[in-house]
Design an enzyme around this catalytic site. Structure first.
Site, short mmCIF file in Angstrom:
data_model
loop_
_atom_site.label_atom_id
_atom_site.label_comp_id
_atom_site.label_asym_id
_atom_site.label_seq_id
_atom_site.Cartn_x
_atom_site.Cartn_y
_atom_site.Cartn_z
N ALA A 20 0.83 -1.22 0.00
CA ALA A 20 0.00 0.00 0.00
C ALA A 20 0.86 1.27 0.00
O ALA A 20 0.54 2.24 -0.70
CB ALA A 20 -0.92 0.00 1.22
N LYS A 40 10.08 -6.95 -5.56
CA LYS A 40 10.90 -8.16 -5.43
C LYS A 40 10.37 -9.34 -6.25
O LYS A 40 11.13 -10.05 -6.89
CB LYS A 40 10.88 -8.51 -3.95
CG LYS A 40 11.81 -9.52 -3.46
CD LYS A 40 11.84 -9.41 -1.92
CE LYS A 40 12.53 -10.54 -1.26
NZ LYS A 40 12.69 -10.33 0.20
N GLN A 52 -6.10 -8.51 6.62
CA GLN A 52 -7.45 -9.07 6.77
C GLN A 52 -8.41 -8.09 7.42
O GLN A 52 -9.43 -7.71 6.84
CB GLN A 52 -7.38 -10.35 7.62
CG GLN A 52 -6.62 -11.49 6.96
CD GLN A 52 -6.68 -12.78 7.77
OE1 GLN A 52 -7.26 -12.83 8.84
NE2 GLN A 52 -6.08 -13.84 7.24
N GLY A 53 -8.08 -7.67 8.66
CA GLY A 53 -9.03 -6.96 9.52
C GLY A 53 -9.64 -5.73 8.88
O GLY A 53 -10.85 -5.56 8.82
N GLY A 54 -8.79 -4.80 8.42
CA GLY A 54 -9.33 -3.61 7.78
C GLY A 54 -8.47 -2.37 8.00
O GLY A 54 -7.28 -2.46 8.33
N GLU A 118 -12.07 -3.85 16.75
CA GLU A 118 -10.84 -4.60 17.02
C GLU A 118 -10.29 -4.15 18.37
O GLU A 118 -10.71 -3.13 18.91
CB GLU A 118 -9.81 -4.41 15.89
CG GLU A 118 -10.15 -5.25 14.67
CD GLU A 118 -9.16 -5.15 13.52
OE1 GLU A 118 -9.14 -6.08 12.72
OE2 GLU A 118 -8.44 -4.15 13.42
N HIS A 241 1.31 -11.18 16.76
CA HIS A 241 -0.14 -11.33 16.67
C HIS A 241 -0.54 -12.57 17.47
O HIS A 241 0.11 -13.61 17.34
CB HIS A 241 -0.56 -11.47 15.20
CG HIS A 241 -2.01 -11.23 14.97
ND1 HIS A 241 -2.98 -12.10 15.40
CD2 HIS A 241 -2.67 -10.20 14.38
CE1 HIS A 241 -4.17 -11.63 15.07
NE2 HIS A 241 -4.01 -10.47 14.45
N ARG A 287 -3.01 -6.23 21.99
CA ARG A 287 -2.45 -7.39 21.30
C ARG A 287 -1.29 -8.05 22.04
O ARG A 287 -1.17 -9.27 22.08
CB ARG A 287 -1.98 -6.90 19.93
CG ARG A 287 -2.03 -7.90 18.87
CD ARG A 287 -1.79 -7.25 17.54
NE ARG A 287 -3.04 -7.07 16.81
CZ ARG A 287 -3.10 -6.65 15.55
NH1 ARG A 287 -1.98 -6.37 14.91
NH2 ARG A 287 -4.24 -6.52 14.95
N HIS A 348 4.41 -10.35 13.62
CA HIS A 348 3.40 -9.77 12.73
C HIS A 348 3.82 -8.43 12.15
O HIS A 348 3.64 -8.18 10.95
CB HIS A 348 2.11 -9.62 13.54
CG HIS A 348 0.94 -9.11 12.76
ND1 HIS A 348 0.45 -9.78 11.66
CD2 HIS A 348 0.16 -8.02 12.93
CE1 HIS A 348 -0.60 -9.11 11.18
NE2 HIS A 348 -0.79 -8.03 11.93
N GLU A 372 5.62 0.24 6.53
CA GLU A 372 6.14 -0.51 7.68
C GLU A 372 7.65 -0.36 7.87
O GLU A 372 8.16 -0.45 8.99
CB GLU A 372 5.76 -2.00 7.53
CG GLU A 372 6.01 -2.79 8.79
CD GLU A 372 5.36 -4.17 8.77
OE1 GLU A 372 4.40 -4.40 8.00
OE2 GLU A 372 5.83 -5.03 9.54
N ARG A 383 1.51 -1.12 18.04
CA ARG A 383 0.57 -0.58 17.06
C ARG A 383 -0.87 -0.99 17.36
O ARG A 383 -1.14 -2.14 17.67
CB ARG A 383 0.93 -1.07 15.66
CG ARG A 383 -0.05 -0.65 14.60
CD ARG A 383 0.41 -1.08 13.23
NE ARG A 383 0.44 -2.51 13.06
CZ ARG A 383 -0.57 -3.24 12.57
NH1 ARG A 383 -1.70 -2.66 12.20
NH2 ARG A 383 -0.44 -4.54 12.44
#
Ligand code: FAD
Ligand code: SIN
Length: 553
Positions: A20, A40, A52-54, A118, A241, A287, A348, A372, A383
């Protein structure tokens, strides 16, 4: 690439990475300059693709910017850069709105996106596309990139090292400038020269044996930046995670936190629900706490996993809400609407990285970093879920615009003499490294395994001084071993460079973790189990040529 076999490729703005951050940066940069985006493997392979989550964003009617900032800073355990957080949260709203405008087909409920919950969010603010938000996001961005004439994409192009004028600049006491990268294309080392370079190479989960990250996440960008003299910060803060799939024969695969957000419960092998014992928010505790609790229960029960149970929800809801998880686990004989899901924690996300300001500038002129691999301080010591994609969109855009402006500043003087000189010096230096490459080297694989094992043992969810010192010694031994292998030119392979990179990032993480003699956020030291605000309300900076040092917030 290189139809005439020339070893150089020139561009205004070079972007490394197609997650992203890199894709969004390319779109922003292309409004002002010509862009080359290298990646790469394929355009679609990235951490982003598997998200996944959003995306966390303030769009719900009961939500506010102030609340999202507070939740982010609370999760960050006192180390967030508040200015960077404010920017991410407020600029994130137009960035997500624009993504929707560009066609992102997120889940809707009436006139608003369907928000999910979450951990550690005080509101339902996660927009998503089932459990495949990353795929939807990259699909939209990739389509746009491919439709933009000024963006040239080079897939299967592996960035090795940054091209810099370090030798000249250091002798003159000037700031080092970056002029692009060396890269491997079809087995050849080439120079990709650029007026401005953006590192958007993502994470490093693969330095651990158990991770949610895909194979490409070997920390290449962190290592290349470090070797080139970039300042690295917060490298001790690796997020684990709580729930990666633990099934014989199944690959590394994440079971989204959204499963707990929708009511999923954690139980141990004895069938006991345990999270209330560890935190008042139970399964929706931060988390790091859920990961440590899972690990603790695995130790207490001497069993290699715990279980996630969502079977109390209607099967139709489960399969519709989590189609990717449902389909993937089904391939291994598990129906999540009737079966318990075996899970364990895995590496994660890296909170730390290349130190940047909110304009995404690094300490090297002409080098920008976002996503990242970068560290604006937006995540602090831990995070908040779903803040990473938001960060990528916001800081990716800023990186693209700023890098293009920088690239264009050279054109005003028809490539200044200084630029030309630095460019040539960087290229000369790099071409000394040009050699034929070959693949497959088993002893390299053994070194990779050893790095992963020692990090998992001593530098993962729970750490202590003795274990960290032991790992440091082992990593230093491995470095010597690797140098010996590396000295043989025909041994230079992508796998070897990845191993060098893994070793470099393992050293950065371990040294920083050893220095921080307290527990904070994702960094938990069993020998110093409390947060020490008197001595440790600071960050740790690490550079290639110096020991780690403490810097003020
Ligand atoms: P990436 O998306 O990882 O992209 C990095 C790119 O750089 C890749 O294309 C890679 O191939 C390329 N690259 C790497 N090294 C080189 C090299 N040497 N040469 C050339 N190219 C290179 N965050 C959220 O906010 N919400 C979520 O729901 C969420 N879910 C997640 C689920 C999973 C399974 C994972 C792994 C992460 C999740 N995260 C989530 C975190 C988030 O997805 C990542 O932090 C984010 O996508 C990183 O984006 P990026 O653009 O910085 O890097
Ligand atoms: C998840 O879906 O659990 C991952 C979300 C994140 O890492 O932000």
């Amino acid at each position: 690439m290189n139809p005439e076999g020339h070893p150089n490729w020139d561009t205004d703005v070079l972007i490394i990475g197609s997650g992203a951050a890199g894709l969004r940066a390319a779109l922003a940069a292309s409004e002002h300059a010509n862009v080359t985006l290298i990646t790469k493997t394929t355009l679609t392979e990235s951490n982003t693709h598997y998200a996944q989550g959003g995306i966390a964003v303030v769009m719900n009617l009961d939500d506010t910017i102030a609340l999202h900032i507070k939740d982010t800073c609370d999760a960050g355990a006192g180390l967030c850069d508040v200015e960077a957080v404010e920017m991410m949260v407020s600029e994130g709203i137009p960035r997500v709105a624009e993504l929707l405008e560009w066609g992102a087909n997120f889940d809707w409920e009436g006139t608003l996106p369907r928000f999910t919950q979450e951990a550690a969010h005080s509101r339902r603010r996660i927009v998503h596309k089932g459990d495949a938000t990353g795929r939807e996001t990259t699909d939209v961005l990739i389509q746009r990139v491919l439709n933009t004439e000024r963006i040239h994409v080079l897939q299967n192009t592996f960035a090795i090292d940054l091209l810099t004028d370090a030798d000249i600049a250091k002798a003159r006491g000037e700031t080092v400038t970056c002029y692009g990268v060396t890269a491997i294309v079809e087995g050849e080392v080439v120079c990709i020269r650029a007026r401005a370079t953006i590192l958007a190479t993502g994470g490093l989960g693969r330095v651990y044996p158990c991770t949610s990250n895909p194979k490409v996440a070997t920390g290449d960008g962190f290592a290349a930046a470090w070797r080139a003299g970039c300042e690295m910060v917060d490298m001790e803060f690796v997020q684990f995670h709580p729930t990666t799939l633990y099934l014989d024969g199944a690959p590394n695969f994440l079971i989204s936190e959204a499963v707990r957000g929708e009511g999923g419960k954690l139980i141990n092998i004895r069938g006991e629900r345990f999270m209330e014992k560890y935190h008042e928010k139970g399964e929706l505790a931060p988390r790091d706490i859920v990961s440590r609790s899972n690990q603790k229960e695995m130790e207490l029960t001497a069993f290699p996993c715990v279980y996630l149970d969502i079977t109390h929800k209607p099967a139709e809801f489960i399969h519709e809400r989590f189609p990717t998880i449902s389909d993937t686990t089904r391939r291994y004989g598990l129906d999540i609407s009737v079966d318990l899901i075996p899970v364990r924690p895995g590496a994660h996300f890296m909170m730390g990285g290349i130190r940047t300001n909110t304009d995404t500038e690094t300490n090297l002129k002409g080098l920008y970093a976002c996503g990242e691999v970068a560290c604006t301080g937006v995540h602090g010591a831990n995070r908040l879920a779903s803040n990473s994609l938001l960060e990528c969109l916001v800081y990716g855009t800023r990186a693209g615009t700023n890098a293009a402006t920088f690239a264009n500043s050279y054109q005003s003087s028809v490539i200044s003499a200084q630029f030309q000189e630095g460019f040539e010096a960087a290229t000369r230096h790099s071409l000394n490294d040009n050699r034929k490459l070959k693949t497959d080297d088993y002893s390299i694989e053994a070194i990779k395994d050893a790095i992963q094992e020692t990090l998992w043992e001593n530098v993962s969810i729970e750490r202590n001084g003795e274990g960290l010192r032991q790992t440091l010694a082992e990593l230093e031994d491995l470095t010597e071993h690797l140098e010996a292998v590396r000295a043989t030119p025909e041994m230079t392979t992508i796998s070897m460079i990845e191993t060098v990179n893994m070793l470099d990032v393992a050293l950065m993480i371990t040294r920083s973790a050893l220095m921080r003699t307290e527990s904070r956020g994702a960094h938990y030291r069993a020998d110093c189990p409390t947060q020490d605000d008197t001595n440790w309300h600071h960050r740790i900076l690490i550079t290639h040529d110096n020991s780690p040092e403490v810097i003020p917030l």
